[in-house]
Design a protein around this motif. Structure first.
Motif, PDB file in Angstrom:
ATOM      1  N   LYS A  60       4.269   5.673  11.896  1.00 21.23           N
ATOM      2  CA  LYS A  60       3.880   6.877  11.146  1.00 21.23           C
ATOM      3  C   LYS A  60       4.764   7.088   9.929  1.00 21.23           C
ATOM      4  N   THR A  61       6.069   6.903  10.084  1.00 24.07           N
ATOM      5  CA  THR A  61       7.015   7.129   8.990  1.00 24.07           C
ATOM      6  C   THR A  61       6.830   6.117   7.871  1.00 24.07           C
ATOM      7  N   ILE A  62       6.803   4.858   8.215  1.00 25.25           N
ATOM      8  CA  ILE A  62       6.720   3.797   7.206  1.00 25.25           C
ATOM      9  C   ILE A  62       5.379   3.814   6.493  1.00 25.25           C
ATOM     10  N   LEU A  63       4.311   4.123   7.205  1.00 29.94           N
ATOM     11  CA  LEU A  63       2.979   4.049   6.606  1.00 29.94           C
ATOM     12  C   LEU A  63       2.450   5.392   6.115  1.00 29.94           C
ATOM     13  N   SER A  64       3.323   6.390   6.034  1.00 32.65           N
ATOM     14  CA  SER A  64       2.873   7.725   5.631  1.00 32.65           C
ATOM     15  C   SER A  64       2.369   7.787   4.191  1.00 32.65           C
ATOM     16  N   LYS A  89       7.572  -2.040   5.027  1.00 30.99           N
ATOM     17  CA  LYS A  89       8.605  -1.087   4.614  1.00 30.99           C
ATOM     18  C   LYS A  89       9.382  -1.615   3.408  1.00 30.99           C
ATOM     19  N   SER A  90       9.769  -2.882   3.440  1.00 32.59           N
ATOM     20  CA  SER A  90      10.542  -3.451   2.332  1.00 32.59           C
ATOM     21  C   SER A  90       9.687  -3.665   1.083  1.00 32.59           C
ATOM     22  N   THR A  91       8.378  -3.673   1.240  1.00 33.23           N
ATOM     23  CA  THR A  91       7.466  -3.856   0.111  1.00 33.23           C
ATOM     24  C   THR A  91       7.210  -2.547  -0.642  1.00 33.23           C
ATOM     25  N   LYS A  92       7.381  -1.426   0.030  1.00 35.02           N
ATOM     26  CA  LYS A  92       7.085  -0.134  -0.598  1.00 35.02           C
ATOM     27  C   LYS A  92       7.803   0.073  -1.935  1.00 35.02           C
ATOM     28  N   PRO A  93       9.105  -0.216  -2.059  1.00 39.14           N
ATOM     29  CA  PRO A  93       9.754  -0.024  -3.359  1.00 39.14           C
ATOM     30  C   PRO A  93       9.187  -0.940  -4.457  1.00 39.14           C
ATOM     31  N   LEU A 122      -2.842  -4.429   1.501  1.00 40.13           N
ATOM     32  CA  LEU A 122      -2.435  -3.199   0.837  1.00 40.13           C
ATOM     33  C   LEU A 122      -3.230  -3.134  -0.461  1.00 40.13           C
ATOM     34  N   TYR A 123      -4.098  -2.135  -0.544  1.00 42.20           N
ATOM     35  CA  TYR A 123      -4.902  -1.952  -1.747  1.00 42.20           C
ATOM     36  C   TYR A 123      -4.219  -0.969  -2.678  1.00 42.20           C
ATOM     37  N   VAL A 124      -4.143  -1.340  -3.935  1.00 39.36           N
ATOM     38  CA  VAL A 124      -3.687  -0.441  -4.988  1.00 39.36           C
ATOM     39  C   VAL A 124      -4.952   0.127  -5.612  1.00 39.36           C
ATOM     40  N   LYS A 125      -5.062   1.445  -5.568  1.00 37.96           N
ATOM     41  CA  LYS A 125      -6.257   2.105  -6.101  1.00 37.96           C
ATOM     42  C   LYS A 125      -6.087   2.335  -7.598  1.00 37.96           C
TER      43      LYS A 125
END
Length: 164
Positions: A60-64, A89-93, A122-125
């Motif tokens: 929940k935290t990582i994918l929020s 998680k490491s990809t988010k930044p 992971l889709y970028v809108k």
């Protein structure tokens, strides 16, 4: 004790580190093993996921920050593939650096033409006006992810970034 671990149980008194899984406590090692009834690897269903509250909380935290297009399938696939949640998680930044003004979505995808080719996308809108520029950025992001030294290629192959 909450951590990612790899476990194989040959009997209740002999636990060795070799399979894949998410372990909450030592007692739960007996409840989780990829060859047990807990996980059906043919469809990545997890029947007793409630026994792993730290995994659920991390999920929940990582994918929020992401819209989850097929949440149950994403949850089960990530649970089944150790390291994938930490890779995301490491990809988010990286994503935020390249696409700070965009929204994001995650989807579990199973390719019907290639057996056992499953991954999280992971889709970028974006919008049509910036498609060419966004596409170049997506290629850079995927290249950065492939160069990440924290994870081996077997984990990286389970995750990709694409345009919506």
């Amino acid at each position: 004790m909450s951590n990612f671990a790899t476990t194989t149980i040959s009997n209740k008194n002999n636990v060795s580190i070799s399979g894949s899984g998410f372990v909450e406590t030592e007692e739960q090692i007996d409840n989780y093993n990829h060859t047990s009834d807990t996980v059906d690897s043919s469809n990545y269903s997890v029947t007793d996921i409630d026994k792993y509250p730290s995994f659920i909380e991390s999920f929940k935290t990582i994918l929020s920050d992401f819209e989850l297009l097929n949440k149950e399938e994403i949850l089960n696939f990530i649970f089944h593939n150790i390291g994938l949640l930490e890779l995301i998680k490491s990809t988010k930044p990286i994503i935020k650096e390249h696409f700070s003004n965009h929204d994001y979505a995650l989807e579990f995808n199973s390719d019907p033409e290639i057996p056992n080719f499953n991954q999280i996308i992971l889709y970028v809108k974006g919008d049509e006006d910036s498609f060419d520029e966004d596409w170049e950025e997506v290629k850079k992001v995927n290249k950065e992810i492939r160069k990440t030294s924290l994870y081996d290629n077997s984990v990286k192959s389970l995750f990709t970034v694409d345009l919506w």
